[in-house]
Design a protein around this motif. Structure first.
Motif, PDB file in Angstrom:
ATOM      1  N   TYR A  20     -14.383  -1.444   6.885  1.00 53.99           N
ATOM      2  CA  TYR A  20     -14.287  -2.927   6.408  1.00 53.99           C
ATOM      3  C   TYR A  20     -13.270  -3.362   7.234  1.00 53.99           C
ATOM      4  O   TYR A  20     -11.927  -2.821   7.617  1.00 53.99           O
ATOM      5  CB  TYR A  20     -13.635  -2.970   4.970  1.00 53.99           C
ATOM      6  CG  TYR A  20     -14.671  -2.438   3.807  1.00 53.99           C
ATOM      7  CD1 TYR A  20     -15.437  -3.312   3.395  1.00 53.99           C
ATOM      8  CD2 TYR A  20     -14.909  -1.194   3.621  1.00 53.99           C
ATOM      9  CE1 TYR A  20     -16.790  -3.053   2.339  1.00 53.99           C
ATOM     10  CE2 TYR A  20     -15.792  -0.523   2.853  1.00 53.99           C
ATOM     11  CZ  TYR A  20     -16.616  -1.521   2.179  1.00 53.99           C
ATOM     12  OH  TYR A  20     -17.776  -1.155   1.248  1.00 53.99           O
ATOM     13  N   VAL A  21     -13.372  -4.749   7.819  1.00 56.75           N
ATOM     14  CA  VAL A  21     -12.380  -5.478   8.536  1.00 56.75           C
ATOM     15  C   VAL A  21     -11.872  -6.574   7.555  1.00 56.75           C
ATOM     16  O   VAL A  21     -12.734  -7.301   7.460  1.00 56.75           O
ATOM     17  CB  VAL A  21     -12.985  -5.851   9.934  1.00 56.75           C
ATOM     18  CG1 VAL A  21     -11.993  -6.386  10.773  1.00 56.75           C
ATOM     19  CG2 VAL A  21     -13.469  -4.581  10.621  1.00 56.75           C
ATOM     20  N   VAL A  22     -10.677  -6.581   7.171  1.00 57.67           N
ATOM     21  CA  VAL A  22     -10.043  -7.763   6.628  1.00 57.67           C
ATOM     22  C   VAL A  22      -9.809  -8.989   7.642  1.00 57.67           C
ATOM     23  O   VAL A  22      -8.836  -8.844   8.427  1.00 57.67           O
ATOM     24  CB  VAL A  22      -8.842  -7.286   5.880  1.00 57.67           C
ATOM     25  CG1 VAL A  22      -8.224  -8.636   5.086  1.00 57.67           C
ATOM     26  CG2 VAL A  22      -9.065  -6.304   4.929  1.00 57.67           C
ATOM     27  N   ASN A  23     -10.060 -10.003   7.181  1.00 50.24           N
ATOM     28  CA  ASN A  23      -9.992 -11.226   8.126  1.00 50.24           C
ATOM     29  C   ASN A  23      -9.659 -12.447   7.020  1.00 50.24           C
ATOM     30  O   ASN A  23     -10.827 -12.918   6.425  1.00 50.24           O
ATOM     31  CB  ASN A  23     -11.118 -11.465   9.279  1.00 50.24           C
ATOM     32  CG  ASN A  23     -11.202 -12.495   9.825  1.00 50.24           C
ATOM     33  OD1 ASN A  23     -11.991 -13.507   9.521  1.00 50.24           O
ATOM     34  ND2 ASN A  23     -10.178 -12.756  10.742  1.00 50.24           N
ATOM     35  N   LEU A  24      -8.965 -13.380   7.474  1.00 49.56           N
ATOM     36  CA  LEU A  24      -9.041 -14.839   7.169  1.00 49.56           C
ATOM     37  C   LEU A  24     -10.073 -15.419   7.739  1.00 49.56           C
ATOM     38  O   LEU A  24     -10.100 -15.421   8.991  1.00 49.56           O
ATOM     39  CB  LEU A  24      -7.407 -15.422   7.229  1.00 49.56           C
ATOM     40  CG  LEU A  24      -6.482 -14.812   6.132  1.00 49.56           C
ATOM     41  CD1 LEU A  24      -5.209 -15.242   6.820  1.00 49.56           C
ATOM     42  CD2 LEU A  24      -6.662 -15.478   4.899  1.00 49.56           C
ATOM     43  N   TYR A  53     -14.524  -8.588   5.639  1.00 45.95           N
ATOM     44  CA  TYR A  53     -14.183  -8.764   4.330  1.00 45.95           C
ATOM     45  C   TYR A  53     -13.305 -10.089   4.408  1.00 45.95           C
ATOM     46  O   TYR A  53     -12.182  -9.887   4.978  1.00 45.95           O
ATOM     47  CB  TYR A  53     -13.472  -7.580   3.748  1.00 45.95           C
ATOM     48  CG  TYR A  53     -13.063  -7.767   2.116  1.00 45.95           C
ATOM     49  CD1 TYR A  53     -14.161  -7.608   1.272  1.00 45.95           C
ATOM     50  CD2 TYR A  53     -11.936  -8.389   1.691  1.00 45.95           C
ATOM     51  CE1 TYR A  53     -13.631  -7.817  -0.269  1.00 45.95           C
ATOM     52  CE2 TYR A  53     -11.556  -8.778   0.519  1.00 45.95           C
ATOM     53  CZ  TYR A  53     -12.463  -8.376  -0.359  1.00 45.95           C
ATOM     54  OH  TYR A  53     -12.034  -8.750  -1.689  1.00 45.95           O
ATOM     55  N   PRO A  54     -13.758 -11.194   3.776  1.00 48.62           N
ATOM     56  CA  PRO A  54     -12.860 -12.324   3.778  1.00 48.62           C
ATOM     57  C   PRO A  54     -11.418 -12.285   3.025  1.00 48.62           C
ATOM     58  O   PRO A  54     -11.670 -11.906   1.679  1.00 48.62           O
ATOM     59  CB  PRO A  54     -13.767 -13.130   2.942  1.00 48.62           C
ATOM     60  CG  PRO A  54     -14.658 -12.667   2.486  1.00 48.62           C
ATOM     61  CD  PRO A  54     -14.891 -11.185   2.770  1.00 48.62           C
ATOM     62  N   ALA A  55     -10.395 -12.386   3.734  1.00 51.99           N
ATOM     63  CA  ALA A  55      -9.095 -11.907   3.032  1.00 51.99           C
ATOM     64  C   ALA A  55      -8.743 -13.007   1.990  1.00 51.99           C
ATOM     65  O   ALA A  55      -9.311 -14.144   2.082  1.00 51.99           O
ATOM     66  CB  ALA A  55      -7.983 -11.965   4.279  1.00 51.99           C
ATOM     67  N   HIS A  56      -8.045 -12.694   1.039  1.00 48.00           N
ATOM     68  CA  HIS A  56      -7.377 -13.588  -0.131  1.00 48.00           C
ATOM     69  C   HIS A  56      -6.163 -14.228   0.539  1.00 48.00           C
ATOM     70  O   HIS A  56      -5.687 -13.862   1.220  1.00 48.00           O
ATOM     71  CB  HIS A  56      -7.043 -12.846  -1.107  1.00 48.00           C
ATOM     72  CG  HIS A  56      -8.083 -12.025  -1.908  1.00 48.00           C
ATOM     73  ND1 HIS A  56      -8.752 -12.547  -2.985  1.00 48.00           N
ATOM     74  CD2 HIS A  56      -8.868 -10.987  -1.613  1.00 48.00           C
ATOM     75  CE1 HIS A  56      -9.654 -11.731  -3.354  1.00 48.00           C
ATOM     76  NE2 HIS A  56      -9.675 -10.561  -2.486  1.00 48.00           N
ATOM     77  N   LEU A  74      -4.020  -8.302  -2.495  1.00 47.29           N
ATOM     78  CA  LEU A  74      -5.102  -8.576  -3.086  1.00 47.29           C
ATOM     79  C   LEU A  74      -6.426  -8.405  -2.184  1.00 47.29           C
ATOM     80  O   LEU A  74      -7.471  -7.866  -2.590  1.00 47.29           O
ATOM     81  CB  LEU A  74      -5.311 -10.339  -3.518  1.00 47.29           C
ATOM     82  CG  LEU A  74      -4.190 -10.475  -4.508  1.00 47.29           C
ATOM     83  CD1 LEU A  74      -4.148 -12.246  -4.747  1.00 47.29           C
ATOM     84  CD2 LEU A  74      -4.599  -9.879  -5.795  1.00 47.29           C
ATOM     85  N   SER A  75      -6.413  -8.504  -0.968  1.00 45.37           N
ATOM     86  CA  SER A  75      -7.422  -8.271  -0.023  1.00 45.37           C
ATOM     87  C   SER A  75      -7.690  -6.525   0.045  1.00 45.37           C
ATOM     88  O   SER A  75      -8.902  -6.317  -0.183  1.00 45.37           O
ATOM     89  CB  SER A  75      -6.830  -8.639   1.445  1.00 45.37           C
ATOM     90  OG  SER A  75      -7.019 -10.242   1.445  1.00 45.37           O
ATOM     91  N   HIS A  76      -6.596  -5.857   0.101  1.00 45.52           N
ATOM     92  CA  HIS A  76      -6.575  -4.569   0.194  1.00 45.52           C
ATOM     93  C   HIS A  76      -7.446  -3.919  -1.237  1.00 45.52           C
ATOM     94  O   HIS A  76      -8.239  -3.094  -1.149  1.00 45.52           O
ATOM     95  CB  HIS A  76      -5.665  -3.830   0.535  1.00 45.52           C
ATOM     96  CG  HIS A  76      -5.227  -3.913   2.066  1.00 45.52           C
ATOM     97  ND1 HIS A  76      -4.600  -2.789   2.467  1.00 45.52           N
ATOM     98  CD2 HIS A  76      -5.134  -4.836   3.077  1.00 45.52           C
ATOM     99  CE1 HIS A  76      -4.320  -3.222   3.960  1.00 45.52           C
ATOM    100  NE2 HIS A  76      -4.853  -4.406   3.926  1.00 45.52           N
ATOM    101  N   MET A  77      -6.987  -4.465  -2.415  1.00 45.72           N
ATOM    102  CA  MET A  77      -7.596  -4.274  -3.584  1.00 45.72           C
ATOM    103  C   MET A  77      -8.969  -4.504  -3.505  1.00 45.72           C
ATOM    104  O   MET A  77      -9.750  -3.772  -4.141  1.00 45.72           O
ATOM    105  CB  MET A  77      -6.784  -4.668  -4.602  1.00 45.72           C
ATOM    106  CG  MET A  77      -5.416  -3.877  -4.942  1.00 45.72           C
ATOM    107  SD  MET A  77      -5.482  -2.337  -5.311  1.00 45.72           S
ATOM    108  CE  MET A  77      -6.180  -2.120  -6.730  1.00 45.72           C
ATOM    109  N   GLU A  95      -7.376  -4.076   9.453  1.00 45.72           N
ATOM    110  CA  GLU A  95      -6.798  -5.694   9.686  1.00 45.72           C
ATOM    111  C   GLU A  95      -7.612  -5.939  10.740  1.00 45.72           C
ATOM    112  O   GLU A  95      -7.827  -5.070  11.718  1.00 45.72           O
ATOM    113  CB  GLU A  95      -5.556  -5.565   9.721  1.00 45.72           C
ATOM    114  CG  GLU A  95      -4.635  -5.221   8.309  1.00 45.72           C
ATOM    115  CD  GLU A  95      -4.785  -6.251   7.323  1.00 45.72           C
ATOM    116  OE1 GLU A  95      -5.097  -7.368   7.636  1.00 45.72           O
ATOM    117  OE2 GLU A  95      -4.682  -5.891   6.193  1.00 45.72           O
ATOM    118  N   ASP A  96      -7.756  -7.277  10.921  1.00 44.74           N
ATOM    119  CA  ASP A  96      -8.619  -7.843  11.894  1.00 44.74           C
ATOM    120  C   ASP A  96      -7.577  -7.599  13.170  1.00 44.74           C
ATOM    121  O   ASP A  96      -8.076  -8.001  14.356  1.00 44.74           O
ATOM    122  CB  ASP A  96      -8.664  -9.261  11.604  1.00 44.74           C
ATOM    123  CG  ASP A  96      -7.879 -10.302  11.239  1.00 44.74           C
ATOM    124  OD1 ASP A  96      -6.470  -9.882  11.358  1.00 44.74           O
ATOM    125  OD2 ASP A  96      -8.100 -11.583  10.889  1.00 44.74           O
TER     126      ASP A  96
END
Length: 150
Positions: A20-24, A53-56, A74-77, A95-96
């Motif tokens: 999973y890659v968290v990205n705004l 994964y669209p970041a919060h 919130l994004s990690h959760m 993270e991105d």
């Protein structure tokens, strides 16, 4: 193989069920950098085992020190909940702006072999040099022991 096209993606997916890659969503620049980094190791955000994964982005900080800290939490959760609901036993949350270290193509297969058959709960990867820590200090705080058993 040149450093700009190092292997390792196959070994990465040998360890993790999903990435999973968290990205705004508005940070397309960071997403493009992340995609380039993935391609260097032979993967892509389009791979079926990779999810962006669209970041919060909360509107208030609430009980957190900053809005960004709350958004990160919130994004990690959200990733944790999604990964567990999808049944992933071992997943990678990135993270991105994460990058794959030089030598990743050699190190990741070694890590995959080291983890083989072990019951491990958490692997925390980071670069101590990014935070100004010398390698000896990183060893002292456990950098060479990134596995957490259950």
């Amino acid at each position: 193989m040149t450093e700009d096209r190092m292997p390792g993606g196959e070994a990465l997916l040998g360890v993790f069920d999903h990435v999973y890659v968290v990205n705004l969503p508005e940070r397309t620049d960071r997403l493009a950098d992340s995609e380039r980094n993935f391609r260097r190791i032979g993967l892509s955000h389009d791979h079926p085992r990779v999810t962006v994964y669209p970041a919060h982005r909360p509107s208030e900080r609430g009980e957190f020190p900053t809005i960004g800290t709350r958004g990160c939490f919130l994004s990690h959760m959200g990733v944790l909940e999604r990964a567990l609901s999808e049944g992933h036993a071992h997943f990678l949350l990135m993270e991105d702006d994460a990058d794959f270290a030089s030598g990743f193509g050699t190190l990741m297969p070694q890590l995959a072999r080291a983890l083989g058959g072990r019951d491990w709960g958490m692997l925390y990867g980071w670069n101590p040099a990014r935070y100004g820590l010398p390698r000896t200090e990183a060893r002292r705080i456990g950098w060479n022991c990134p596995l957490s058993g259950r």
